[in-house]
Write a protein that holds these residues in place. Structure first.
Motif, PDB file in Angstrom:
ATOM      1  N   GLY A 187     -14.019   7.710  -1.729  1.00 42.80           N
ATOM      2  CA  GLY A 187     -14.707   6.824  -0.790  1.00 42.80           C
ATOM      3  C   GLY A 187     -15.094   7.547   0.494  1.00 42.80           C
ATOM      4  N   ARG A 188     -14.162   8.338   1.019  1.00 40.76           N
ATOM      5  CA  ARG A 188     -14.463   9.087   2.256  1.00 40.76           C
ATOM      6  C   ARG A 188     -15.559  10.121   1.989  1.00 40.76           C
ATOM      7  N   PHE A 246      -0.437  10.283   2.843  1.00 37.22           N
ATOM      8  CA  PHE A 246      -0.285   9.133   1.949  1.00 37.22           C
ATOM      9  C   PHE A 246      -0.287   7.816   2.716  1.00 37.22           C
ATOM     10  N   GLY A 247      -0.623   7.870   3.991  1.00 36.63           N
ATOM     11  CA  GLY A 247      -0.710   6.630   4.756  1.00 36.63           C
ATOM     12  C   GLY A 247       0.607   6.222   5.410  1.00 36.63           C
ATOM     13  N   GLY A 248       1.682   6.993   5.155  1.00 40.51           N
ATOM     14  CA  GLY A 248       2.961   6.694   5.782  1.00 40.51           C
ATOM     15  C   GLY A 248       3.416   5.278   5.504  1.00 40.51           C
ATOM     16  N   ALA A 249       4.111   4.688   6.466  1.00 37.26           N
ATOM     17  CA  ALA A 249       4.671   3.349   6.294  1.00 37.26           C
ATOM     18  C   ALA A 249       3.579   2.298   6.134  1.00 37.26           C
ATOM     19  N   GLU A 250       2.406   2.567   6.738  1.00 33.54           N
ATOM     20  CA  GLU A 250       1.326   1.563   6.668  1.00 33.54           C
ATOM     21  C   GLU A 250       0.667   1.519   5.294  1.00 33.54           C
ATOM     22  N   GLY A 251       0.799   2.587   4.546  1.00 37.04           N
ATOM     23  CA  GLY A 251       0.184   2.628   3.238  1.00 37.04           C
ATOM     24  C   GLY A 251      -1.305   2.909   3.295  1.00 37.04           C
ATOM     25  N   LEU A 252      -1.978   2.679   2.184  1.00 45.58           N
ATOM     26  CA  LEU A 252      -3.412   2.977   2.070  1.00 45.58           C
ATOM     27  C   LEU A 252      -4.205   1.694   1.827  1.00 45.58           C
ATOM     28  N   PRO A 253      -4.934   1.207   2.832  1.00 47.19           N
ATOM     29  CA  PRO A 253      -5.841   0.090   2.570  1.00 47.19           C
ATOM     30  C   PRO A 253      -7.101   0.615   1.890  1.00 47.19           C
ATOM     31  N   LEU A 254      -7.551  -0.090   0.858  1.00 48.81           N
ATOM     32  CA  LEU A 254      -8.671   0.435   0.062  1.00 48.81           C
ATOM     33  C   LEU A 254      -9.951  -0.382   0.243  1.00 48.81           C
ATOM     34  N   LYS A 255      -9.906  -1.431   1.088  1.00 51.99           N
ATOM     35  CA  LYS A 255     -11.022  -2.385   1.042  1.00 51.99           C
ATOM     36  C   LYS A 255     -12.326  -1.826   1.600  1.00 51.99           C
ATOM     37  N   ARG A 256     -12.245  -0.702   2.349  1.00 52.53           N
ATOM     38  CA  ARG A 256     -13.492  -0.088   2.806  1.00 52.53           C
ATOM     39  C   ARG A 256     -14.256   0.530   1.646  1.00 52.53           C
ATOM     40  N   PHE A 257     -13.517   0.865   0.572  1.00 56.28           N
ATOM     41  CA  PHE A 257     -14.133   1.655  -0.505  1.00 56.28           C
ATOM     42  C   PHE A 257     -14.317   0.868  -1.803  1.00 56.28           C
ATOM     43  N   THR A 284      -1.693   7.148  -7.011  1.00 58.59           N
ATOM     44  CA  THR A 284      -2.758   7.969  -7.602  1.00 58.59           C
ATOM     45  C   THR A 284      -4.092   7.245  -7.456  1.00 58.59           C
ATOM     46  N   ALA A 285      -4.116   5.961  -7.843  1.00 58.60           N
ATOM     47  CA  ALA A 285      -5.347   5.179  -7.716  1.00 58.60           C
ATOM     48  C   ALA A 285      -5.763   5.102  -6.253  1.00 58.60           C
ATOM     49  N   GLY A 286      -4.799   4.806  -5.370  1.00 61.77           N
ATOM     50  CA  GLY A 286      -5.102   4.662  -3.942  1.00 61.77           C
ATOM     51  C   GLY A 286      -5.672   5.939  -3.341  1.00 61.77           C
ATOM     52  N   MET A 287      -5.038   7.076  -3.649  1.00 63.83           N
ATOM     53  CA  MET A 287      -5.504   8.348  -3.097  1.00 63.83           C
ATOM     54  C   MET A 287      -6.890   8.708  -3.632  1.00 63.83           C
ATOM     55  N   LEU A 288      -7.111   8.464  -4.908  1.00 63.28           N
ATOM     56  CA  LEU A 288      -8.415   8.786  -5.492  1.00 63.28           C
ATOM     57  C   LEU A 288      -9.514   7.931  -4.870  1.00 63.28           C
ATOM     58  N   GLU A 331     -18.568   2.510  -0.372  1.00 60.36           N
ATOM     59  CA  GLU A 331     -17.922   1.943  -1.559  1.00 60.36           C
ATOM     60  C   GLU A 331     -18.164   2.810  -2.784  1.00 60.36           C
ATOM     61  N   LEU A 332     -17.166   2.819  -3.685  1.00 55.49           N
ATOM     62  CA  LEU A 332     -17.307   3.580  -4.920  1.00 55.49           C
ATOM     63  C   LEU A 332     -18.501   3.072  -5.719  1.00 55.49           C
ATOM     64  N   THR A 333     -19.210   4.009  -6.323  1.00 56.76           N
ATOM     65  CA  THR A 333     -20.408   3.612  -7.077  1.00 56.76           C
ATOM     66  C   THR A 333     -20.081   3.299  -8.537  1.00 56.76           C
ATOM     67  N   PHE A 334     -18.814   3.498  -8.922  1.00 55.50           N
ATOM     68  CA  PHE A 334     -18.384   3.155 -10.288  1.00 55.50           C
ATOM     69  C   PHE A 334     -17.168   2.243 -10.167  1.00 55.50           C
ATOM     70  N   SER A 335     -16.796   1.609 -11.268  1.00 51.45           N
ATOM     71  CA  SER A 335     -15.628   0.723 -11.205  1.00 51.45           C
ATOM     72  C   SER A 335     -14.369   1.541 -10.905  1.00 51.45           C
ATOM     73  N   PRO A 336     -13.652   1.194  -9.855  1.00 51.67           N
ATOM     74  CA  PRO A 336     -12.428   1.947  -9.536  1.00 51.67           C
ATOM     75  C   PRO A 336     -11.391   1.848 -10.652  1.00 51.67           C
ATOM     76  N   TYR A 337     -11.537   0.846 -11.501  1.00 49.17           N
ATOM     77  CA  TYR A 337     -10.555   0.685 -12.572  1.00 49.17           C
ATOM     78  C   TYR A 337     -10.658   1.801 -13.612  1.00 49.17           C
ATOM     79  N   LEU A 338     -11.764   2.538 -13.592  1.00 52.38           N
ATOM     80  CA  LEU A 338     -11.867   3.682 -14.491  1.00 52.38           C
ATOM     81  C   LEU A 338     -10.839   4.758 -14.129  1.00 52.38           C
ATOM     82  N   LEU A 339     -10.259   4.641 -12.933  1.00 53.14           N
ATOM     83  CA  LEU A 339      -9.248   5.611 -12.495  1.00 53.14           C
ATOM     84  C   LEU A 339      -7.855   5.289 -13.050  1.00 53.14           C
TER      85      LEU A 339
END
Ligand SMILES: Nc1ncnc2c1ncn2[C@@H]1O[C@H](COP(=O)(O)OP(=O)(O)OP(=O)(O)O)[C@@H](O)[C@H]1O
Ligand SMILES: [Mg+2]
Lengths: 246, 322
Positions: free
Chosen positions: B83-84, B145-156, B74-78, B89-97
């Motif tokens: 981000g896209r 959902f990124g399949g086997a590779e998963g979701l890298p979040l570092k761009r956002f 859920t956090a990764g998809m959001l 990068e997110l303009t608020f703390s992603p931890y609010l998610l």
């Protein structure tokens, strides 16, 4: 009208076996009804039907005039019916007090259903009534059989039900425990105004404490009347042939 | 009055103090220490969640990690979706998610609860395990959902361990307080009745279906929130977030501490990490095997865990260790 519990043509089958067949029965408020019959007669099954553990295949059950067959067990319990078990089933990992508190917390609306704090007080009062006051903090799995049976009675009583079903509450008890339990049962009716149906094999006792005796045999009701009449009923005596009747 | 009664109890006071002391850890500005306690708090939160189901209702939730994984996704998809959308990068703390991770896990629990909680005993355990496998397979195979590779979040978002630490600490505390409260209200007594004898509970007026569903949903929330924090702390989420390792770890921690107690998950997480550190030094890749053995030993010889054993052998501790 007037009956607190009314069964009409209640039948329960297990596969090919008819455990309860076409049983009709009415119980008046504050009555003590003794339910007897040889092993396998269907007594426990009848309790399971009244409490909603099983649904009847046929027939109707009314409690305080309301149809209860078809309701789930917890809904029936909330209308004011509690039971004890032939093979005792206290909550083993809970203390005696906690067992009784569950009874109070989930009691009948308007009577029981207390907050946990109030439930503890109610549970302690009931433990005193039962003579179990000293055992409040004991884990119930550590009680002896007589105490476990009293615990079950207490757990039922804290809910303040209108109708109590006791399934062999005396079996396996010592003579002095039986005297104590008999005394409790009569006080439950006299002081607390409860209605009771009691399954019991100890004939002398059941004849003494019941206002009326109902006899089941192979799932059918074969007799229903005052104890002294039932004791002389030829059909009843025949059903018990081979077993000690009195 | 209620607050006063709470303060007269050693367990909540001790745990509140312990959480307060742990809040000081990031002040040391030691990244290794932060990382260590992040992992420990993550396990502790999961164990509190697991304990609510297993310890309170007696239902063996073997696939419990599914809620943690769903929270993470859920956090990764959001994060990736937002981000896209804003192309950066997110303009608020992603931890609010994080709370949303908990809510999605709860929603999933609510959907599967009714059918799955009708199953009792070992079959329930197998069913939950299968649900986890099925969900893992879906995330493994669906490209969104990124399949086997998963979701890298570092761009956002950037890597920030300290907020992750505090979010886990806060949810850990909340999970403890919730456990403590639940055991003292009607819900707790109903659950204990179910744990002891579900059929008897029903004939005593407990709406067993409702109570089981409620605790399942509450427990899922904490696991989901934990999984969300973890994904954000790692800046990454993949199907391994439904993996077996943590499933075993939380059972071991729960059993070590004391099933069904509110102190148990806290203590259990610490004992688990102490043992794990000892084992990893000597047997780097085998520590899970040893934990299999430890589970068996505890279940056979110390079923109550540390808290249970102390309560049993030292009379008077029953009211103190809760
Ligand atoms: N769940 C069940 N499945 C199949 N058969 C059952 C079930 N419960 C009861 N029976 C059968 O129904 C019949 C009536 O059983 P029940 O337990 O009601 O008798 P009882 O009068 O209580 O006997 P006892 O005095 O031995 O307790 C018995 O033949 C029993 O084997
Ligand atoms: Mg019987």
């Amino acid at each position: 009208m007037g009956a607190i519990l009314e069964l009409q043509g209640v039948t329960k089958r297990f596969g090919g076996l008819t455990a309860v067949r076409d049983v009709s029965l009415a119980v008046a408020p504050r009555e003590i009804v003794g339910l007897i019959g040889p092993n396998g007669a269907g007594k426990t099954t009848l309790f399971n039907l009244i409490t909603g553990v099983y649904r009847p295949d046929d027939g109707r059950i009314r409690f305080n005039g309301e149809r209860t067959d078809g309701l789930s067990a917890y809904q029936i319990a909330r209308r004011g019916i509690r039971r004890t078990y032939q093979v005792v089933r206290p909550f083993p990992e809970m203390t005696v007090l906690e067992n009784l508190m569950v009874g109070a917390i989930f009691g009948t609306p308007g009577q029981g259903r207390l907050l946990p704090v109030e439930a503890a007080a109610q549970a302690r009062r009931t433990l005193e009534f039962l003579g179990l006051g000293g055992r409040a903090e004991t884990l119930s799995k550590h009680l002896n059989l007589g105490e476990k049976k009293r615990l079950e009675l207490g757990r039922a009583l804290t809910a303040d039900p209108a109708l109590l079903l006791l399934d062999e509450a005396l079996a396996g008890l010592t003579p002095s425990e039986i005297d104590h339990a008999v005394d409790l049962i009569s006080r439950i009716r006299r002081e607390l105004g409860k209605t009771l149906i009691i399954v019991e094999h100890v004939m002398r006792t059941i004849m003494k404490i019941s206002d009326r005796i109902v006899v089941l045999h192979h799932g059918e009701k074969i007799a229903d009347g005052p104890p002294d009449v039932i004791a002389r009923d030829p059909q009843v005596v025949e059903a018990y042939l081979g077993e000690a009747m009195l | 009055m209620t607050l006063l009664a709470l303060c007269a109890r050693p367990t909540p006071i001790a745990l509140l103090l312990a959480f307060a002391v742990m809040a000081l850890i990031p002040l040391a500005r030691n990244p290794e220490l932060n990382g260590y306690f992040l992992t420990l708090l993550d396990l502790m939160l999961l164990t509190y969640s697991l304990n609510m189901v297993v310890g309170f209702s007696g239902y063996l939730s073997f696939g419990h990690i599914v809620f943690w994984g769903l929270g993470g996704y859920t956090a990764g998809m959001l994060v990736t979706t937002i981000g896209r959308a804003i192309a950066g990068e997110l303009t608020f703390s992603p931890y609010l998610l994080v709370p949303l991770g908990g809510l999605v896990a709860s929603a999933f629990a609510a959907v599967i609860a009714y059918p799955i909680l009708r199953i009792r005993g070992a079959y329930f355990a197998i069913a939950t395990f299968s649900v986890n496998l099925a969900v893992q397979t879906i995330f493994f195979n669906v490209p969104v959902f990124g399949g086997a590779e998963g979701l890298p979040l570092k761009r956002f978002m950037s890597y920030q361990i300290v907020p992750a630490f505090y979010w886990l600490l806060a949810f850990g505390l909340l999970a403890f307080l919730s456990s403590y409260l639940i055991l003292r209200i009607k819900l707790g007594y109903g659950l204990l009745a179910i744990l002891n004898d579900e059929d008897v509970a029903q004939t005593m007026g407990v709406n067993t279906t409702l109570y089981k569903i409620l605790i399942y949903i509450i427990a899922a929330f904490f696991a989901g929130a934990g999984g969300a924090v973890w994904a954000l702390a790692q800046v990454f989420v993949d199907p391994e977030n439904f993996g077996i390792t943590r499933s075993i770890e939380m059972f071991v921690a729960m059993l070590l501490g004391g099933v069904g107690t509110t102190l148990g998950p806290f203590i259990g997480a610490f004992i688990y990490f102490a043992i794990k550190d000892l084992l990893i030094i000597r047997f780097p890749h085998l520590h899970l095997v040893f934990f299999g053995g430890i589970i068996m030993i505890i279940v056979l010889f110390v079923p109550g865990g540390l808290v249970g054993a102390l309560r049993q052998h030292v009379p008077g501790l029953r009211r103190i260790l809760e």
